[in-house]
Design a protein around this motif. Structure first.
Motif, PDB file in Angstrom:
ATOM      1  N   ALA A 195      -4.394  -8.007  -9.666  1.00  0.00           N
ATOM      2  CA  ALA A 195      -3.863  -9.080  -8.812  1.00  0.00           C
ATOM      3  C   ALA A 195      -4.483  -9.009  -7.422  1.00  0.00           C
ATOM      4  N   THR A 196      -4.595  -7.806  -6.880  1.00  0.00           N
ATOM      5  CA  THR A 196      -5.228  -7.653  -5.563  1.00  0.00           C
ATOM      6  C   THR A 196      -6.724  -7.929  -5.653  1.00  0.00           C
ATOM      7  N   ARG A 197      -7.373  -7.403  -6.685  1.00  0.00           N
ATOM      8  CA  ARG A 197      -8.810  -7.627  -6.864  1.00  0.00           C
ATOM      9  C   ARG A 197      -9.163  -9.104  -6.870  1.00  0.00           C
TER      10      ARG A 197
ATOM     11  N   GLY B  21      -3.169   3.351  -3.063  1.00  0.00           N
ATOM     12  CA  GLY B  21      -3.044   2.356  -4.121  1.00  0.00           C
ATOM     13  C   GLY B  21      -2.519   1.046  -3.586  1.00  0.00           C
ATOM     14  N   LEU B  22      -3.123  -0.075  -4.030  1.00  0.00           N
ATOM     15  CA  LEU B  22      -2.765  -1.421  -3.563  1.00  0.00           C
ATOM     16  C   LEU B  22      -2.344  -2.299  -4.727  1.00  0.00           C
ATOM     17  N   HIS B  23      -1.357  -3.135  -4.461  1.00  0.00           N
ATOM     18  CA  HIS B  23      -0.931  -4.135  -5.448  1.00  0.00           C
ATOM     19  C   HIS B  23      -0.335  -5.318  -4.706  1.00  0.00           C
ATOM     20  N   THR B  24      -0.619  -6.513  -5.184  1.00  0.00           N
ATOM     21  CA  THR B  24      -0.131  -7.739  -4.555  1.00  0.00           C
ATOM     22  C   THR B  24       0.905  -8.399  -5.450  1.00  0.00           C
ATOM     23  N   GLY B  25       2.015  -8.789  -4.857  1.00  0.00           N
ATOM     24  CA  GLY B  25       3.055  -9.464  -5.614  1.00  0.00           C
ATOM     25  C   GLY B  25       4.188  -9.883  -4.704  1.00  0.00           C
ATOM     26  N   GLU B  26       5.229 -10.424  -5.321  1.00  0.00           N
ATOM     27  CA  GLU B  26       6.371 -10.922  -4.556  1.00  0.00           C
ATOM     28  C   GLU B  26       7.536  -9.950  -4.690  1.00  0.00           C
TER      29      GLU B  26
ATOM     30  N   HIS C 112       7.504  -1.021  -7.386  1.00  0.00           N
ATOM     31  CA  HIS C 112       7.322   0.086  -8.314  1.00  0.00           C
ATOM     32  C   HIS C 112       5.897   0.101  -8.855  1.00  0.00           C
ATOM     33  N   ARG C 113       5.373  -1.093  -9.121  1.00  0.00           N
ATOM     34  CA  ARG C 113       4.014  -1.198  -9.658  1.00  0.00           C
ATOM     35  C   ARG C 113       3.006  -0.627  -8.657  1.00  0.00           C
ATOM     36  N   ALA C 114       3.156  -0.988  -7.406  1.00  0.00           N
ATOM     37  CA  ALA C 114       2.231  -0.497  -6.377  1.00  0.00           C
ATOM     38  C   ALA C 114       2.301   1.029  -6.267  1.00  0.00           C
ATOM     39  N   ALA C 115       3.508   1.573  -6.295  1.00  0.00           N
ATOM     40  CA  ALA C 115       3.664   3.022  -6.183  1.00  0.00           C
ATOM     41  C   ALA C 115       3.020   3.736  -7.368  1.00  0.00           C
TER      42      ALA C 115
ATOM     43  N   LEU D 236       0.836  -1.192   0.000  1.00  0.00           N
ATOM     44  CA  LEU D 236       0.000   0.000   0.000  1.00  0.00           C
ATOM     45  C   LEU D 236       0.875   1.248   0.000  1.00  0.00           C
ATOM     46  N   PHE D 237       0.599   2.148  -0.936  1.00  0.00           N
ATOM     47  CA  PHE D 237       1.227   3.462  -0.947  1.00  0.00           C
ATOM     48  C   PHE D 237       0.135   4.516  -0.811  1.00  0.00           C
ATOM     49  N   THR D 238       0.385   5.535   0.001  1.00  0.00           N
ATOM     50  CA  THR D 238      -0.564   6.633   0.161  1.00  0.00           C
ATOM     51  C   THR D 238       0.178   7.958   0.132  1.00  0.00           C
ATOM     52  N   ASP D 239      -0.523   9.029  -0.230  1.00  0.00           N
ATOM     53  CA  ASP D 239      -0.015  10.381  -0.018  1.00  0.00           C
ATOM     54  C   ASP D 239      -1.179  11.359  -0.036  1.00  0.00           C
TER      55      ASP D 239
END
Length: 888
Positions: A141-143, A103-108, A122-125, A17-20
């Motif tokens: 991926a998160t969905r 913004g959310l993204h799931t991965g390794e 980088h994708r999540a950001a 998770l990235f926020t601003d």
């Protein structure tokens, strides 16, 4: 800010998770530093409570931004929903309402110390940066992990696919809809908002945050920003990233123009036009067309690899002077030295001076080290930075001066050599740069040494494959590589295996389209490989094979460019245009008359249909300067005449065609003579004093094709003759219609879509002349559909023009204005010169059309603004009223 004392950072697969805060810069200015600090701390406290409650592990905070990791995607979604509710419920001061994007993204990702490294971060950001304040967006991926386990009062909204500003492949984005909170937001901040041709990148953009920010700052205050530095410093990738980040500021587009394949400074303007999708105009130099197109637009041009074209730098200054709202970013090993230029020397990536004294978790924060880790993990997923290998990794990054390409080349060898062994070999290789490189700048020696080191580790057949591949300009398919670089026993027992080795070691890159794999080299690597090729005894043979391969491709394509599969073949030649250009230059340099003439004869129709008229004319005239043999000169003159005709330069076309006719008359080939007469008639039809000669030429041509029993040739002459009767004064509409109706079924039988489309175009004009409007519309619609399917802009322009006259003839000033506006806009953009040079067909109607921009300004302006596809759809949907049918 230090990490919180919450959950431990999850390893392996996690949801990031990235926020601003939206508009934080403005808030700081409005509130002042002290009040802003209070608001910021409150924001931290409110969100941190929610993130902690749902098991979020705080990776770090920076400025007004959070980076949080969750072991479960469902917890991440619940935390975001709770966080947004808490923010909206908080009683903020009226002048300091906080809205946070998430913004959310799931991965390794690899966990090194207290931080993550990997593409997924980088994708999540980037996903987060596409959102607006108060909005929560997530990747597909998160969905896929949470759609069956959403919190109460939370649902998903499909926002579709978007290209994010990291230039990676499109990402399917979803939004959380949280009951009780705003659910409607502006369009995502993605590249889809602005027209662009920025290439999709296969790897992540690591580091360079400072350089991107500084580049944007400098671009904001200058018209031309030149990124300078030796090859391998990452100028190209940085320029594209700056363009992506700045895209919102240029409503008419951001365009990347690769100049590495171009060696002639005079071709820079036409190369820019082509990259922007603008076909070259008729008689005006491409530079004038470019200025005309850009003068009212807001465009960012990214001119990559300008160093070999520095004499063309004044072109850039002229364009920017004429287009005050446009800007340019150039990459070059030297500054362009034009007025208003801001040079920005690109530094290497930061690397530690003394790795032994830097803690492991801090070492991974250096951009040079981070790049090595990410690229090494891509090659060897179980690679990680450890206490045992950290010093060697840092040593490698330092030894290659932090140059990104050199670091990538080294990391690509991680499956072959562990970091310690790699470091020792690099020390040996870079300690003796030799090979003529010592007169180069120090860092240029370093990158050459890194490429040479990687080259030396290959076996001899793979080295030969590497060197021979350099003959290709902007890539090649597997079949082409086998034809030019083989035979396999010379380059590798298995060419595919050799290519895989080169790709693995970052010396080649690969990209797949829908049908084939394609391989290409970075410019700086190709320079080195080309040096290796030229040092080999059979270099000339490899160049000859390359020229032969592309001459053969052009020869195979030529008859297809007017047939049923014309778009497929036009697209293929477009893809190979740089290779065709290189082959032509080599053939002319070798004074290979047959090869040069054959290539020009086969490609001129492609140049005409896809708008490469300026360069095509230059290539044809260069070829004429070396071709003396009559038969070969004939084919070259035919090509030069055709290009000049489409440029609207009828007197010049007349000279070329009639010299070709003289050659044909001197021989005994009836078919050649018939074709030469047919060609020569075209400019004569348009040149008023030569119409009588055109009639004689066409009559003689028709007789010769009849003697030969050549129905296809007869049909072409019938169409040309109909064109003459359609244009001459007095008009002979019915005679022209009779000839066209005789030619039309022959074109249909032959599958000649090009000639059929033009036959229908002329037929539509003739029906309009005798006021049979339904028949005119039917013929013109069919013609437009055929030109649309081939993406033939020359035909589309003239169809818009003709259909505008058809609308005016029936009293529809609105339709006429829109179609005329579209015609004039595309005429300017496409480069078709025939509208200006053709004979006036309907003087009264054309007089009305001249003033539509004044009599119907809003409708004419609407036509100007339509895209080509929108204008085609409008034209095909428009229906004439009250017309009589013509005989079929």
């Amino acid at each position: 800010m230090p990490l919180s004392d919450g959950a431990a950072l999850p390893e392996g697969t996690a949801t990031f998770l990235f926020t601003d805060i939206q508009g934080s810069t403005v808030l700081v200015q409005q509130l002042g530093i002290e009040r802003w600090k209070e608001i910021l701390d409150t924001h931290y406290r409110v969100l941190r409570e929610q993130f902690d409650a749902f098991g979020g592990a705080e990776v770090n905070t920076e400025g007004d931004a959070f980076f949080i990791a969750f072991s479960q995607a469902s917890q991440a979604v619940a935390a975001c929903a709770a966080g947004q509710r808490a923010l909206y419920a908080y009683d903020w001061p009226e002048d300091a309402v906080i809205r946070v994007r998430m913004g959310l993204h799931t991965g390794e990702a690899a966990l090194i110390g207290n931080d993550y490294v990997g593409l997924e971060i980088h994708r999540a950001a980037r996903i987060a940066s596409s959102a607006h304040g108060g909005q929560v967006v997530l990747s597909d991926a998160t969905r896929s992990l949470v759609e069956g386990a959403l919190p109460d009062g939370v649902s998903l909204v499909d926002l579709g696919e978007h290209r994010l500003k990291d230039l990676s492949r499109p990402e399917h984005i979803w939004q959380l809809r949280i009951d009780g909170l705003p659910g409607e937001f502006p369009a995502l901040k993605s590249l889809d908002k602005t027209p662009n041709n920025l290439p999709t990148q296969l790897t992540s953009f690591v580091g360079r945050e400072h350089e991107v920010a500084e580049g944007l700052r400098l671009l904001d205050s200058s018209r031309l920003l030149t990124l300078t530095g030796p090859g391998g410093t990452g100028k190209t990738r940085l320029s594209m990233q700056i363009g992506a980040e700045a895209s919102d500021n240029f409503k008419h587009g951001v365009f990347f123009i690769p100049l590495a394949p171009v060696s002639d400074p005079a071709l820079v303007p036409s190369t820019v036009l082509q990259a922007m999708g603008i076909h070259e105009a008729d008689r005006r130099p491409p530079q004038d067309q470019l200025i005309e197109h850009l003068k009212e637009r807001e465009v960012l041009l990214i001119l990559d690899n300008f160093e070999q074209l520095l004499p063309a730098a004044p072109y850039v200054g002229e364009v920017l002077k004429a287009s005050p709202s446009s800007k340019a970013v150039a990459t070059s090993r030297a500054a362009l030295r034009v007025y208003g230029e801001q040079e920005y020397p690109i530094p290497p990536l930061p690397v530690p001076e003394n790795a032994a004294e830097v803690p492991l978790e801090e070492l991974a924060q250096y951009e040079g080290i981070k790049l090595f880790i990410e690229r090494a993990v891509a090659m060897k997923p179980d690679f990680t930075l450890t206490k045992e290998n950290a010093a060697a990794v840092a040593g490698i990054a330092s030894l290659v001066d932090g140059l990104p390409l050199a670091i990538e080349l080294a990391a690509a060898r991680i499956k072959l050599l562990p970091p310690k062994a790699m470091l020792e070999r690099l020390k040996d290789r870079l300690g003796d740069l030799g090979g003529g490189a010592r007169d180069l700048p120090e860092r240029q020696q370093t990158i050459r040494g890194a490429i040479a080191w990687s080259y030396d580790l290959m076996d001899e057949p793979t080295q030969r494959l590497f060197a021979r591949f350099s003959v290709f300009v902007r890539g090649a398919s597997l079949d082409q590589i086998e034809a030019v670089c083989g035979p396999s026993e010379e380059v590798s027992g298995d060419i595919i295996g050799g290519l895989e080795t080169l790709v693995e070691h970052n010396l080649l890159r690969s990209a797949e389209d829908d049908e084939d794999a394609r391989f290409f080299m970075l410019h700086v690597i190709r320079e080195y490989a080309l040096e290796r090729l030229e040092a080999m005894p059979n270099a000339r043979e490899i160049h000859a094979r390359h020229a032969t391969a592309f001459e053969e491709l052009a020869r195979l394509a030529a008859p297809q460019l007017t047939g049923a599969d014309q778009k497929q073949w036009l697209d293929r030649l477009e893809l190979e245009n740089d290779n065709l250009r290189a082959a032509q230059s080599w053939l002319i340099g070798e004074k290979d008359e047959a090869g040069a003439a054959g290539l020009v004869a086969s490609t001129w129709r492609f140049w005409q249909m896809r708008g490469h008229l300026f360069e095509g004319r230059q290539r044809a005239e260069e070829t004429l300067s070396v071709v003396r043999e009559p038969a070969l000169r004939y084919t070259t003159l035919e090509a030069a005449g055709g290009i000049a005709y489409w440029q609207g330069e009828q007197a010049t076309a007349n000279d070329f065609y009639h010299e070709a006719l003289d050659i044909a008359r001197a021989g005994d080939d009836k078919r050649l003579l018939a074709n030469a007469l047919y060609n020569a008639a075209f400019p004569d039809i348009i040149i008023a004093e030569s119409v009588e000669r055109a009639e004689k030429e066409l009559a003689e041509s028709l007789e010769l094709f009849g003697e030969l029993g050549d129905d296809a040739g007869r049909a072409k002459v019938l169409w040309a003759s109909a064109d003459l009767h359609y244009m001459k004064v007095p008009r002979e509409w019915q005679r022209a219609i009779d000839q066209l109706l005789e030619a039309k079924p022959i074109f249909e039988k032959e599958g000649d879509k090009f000639s059929l489309a033009w036959c229908l175009y002329t037929l539509g004009g003739c029906y309009m002349g005798i006021r049979q409007f339904d028949a005119a519309a039917e013929a013109l619609n069919r013609s437009l559909e055929m030109f649309r399917d081939a993406d033939d802009r020359s035909g589309i322009v003239l169809l818009f023009d003709q259909m505008a006259l058809l609308a005016i003839a029936q009293g529809d000033m609105v339709g006429g204005a829109r179609l005329d506006g579209a015609a004039r806009a595309l005429e300017q953009a496409s480069g078709v010169g025939l509208i200006a040079s053709r004979v006036t067909i309907e003087p009264e109607l054309e007089e009305v059309a001249k003033h539509l921009s004044e009599s119907q300004p809003e409708e004419w302006a609407a036509g100007q603004k339509m895209s080509v596809d929108e204008a085609i759809a409008y034209a095909l949907d428009w229906k004439p009223a009250g017309a009589r049918s013509a005989p079929s």
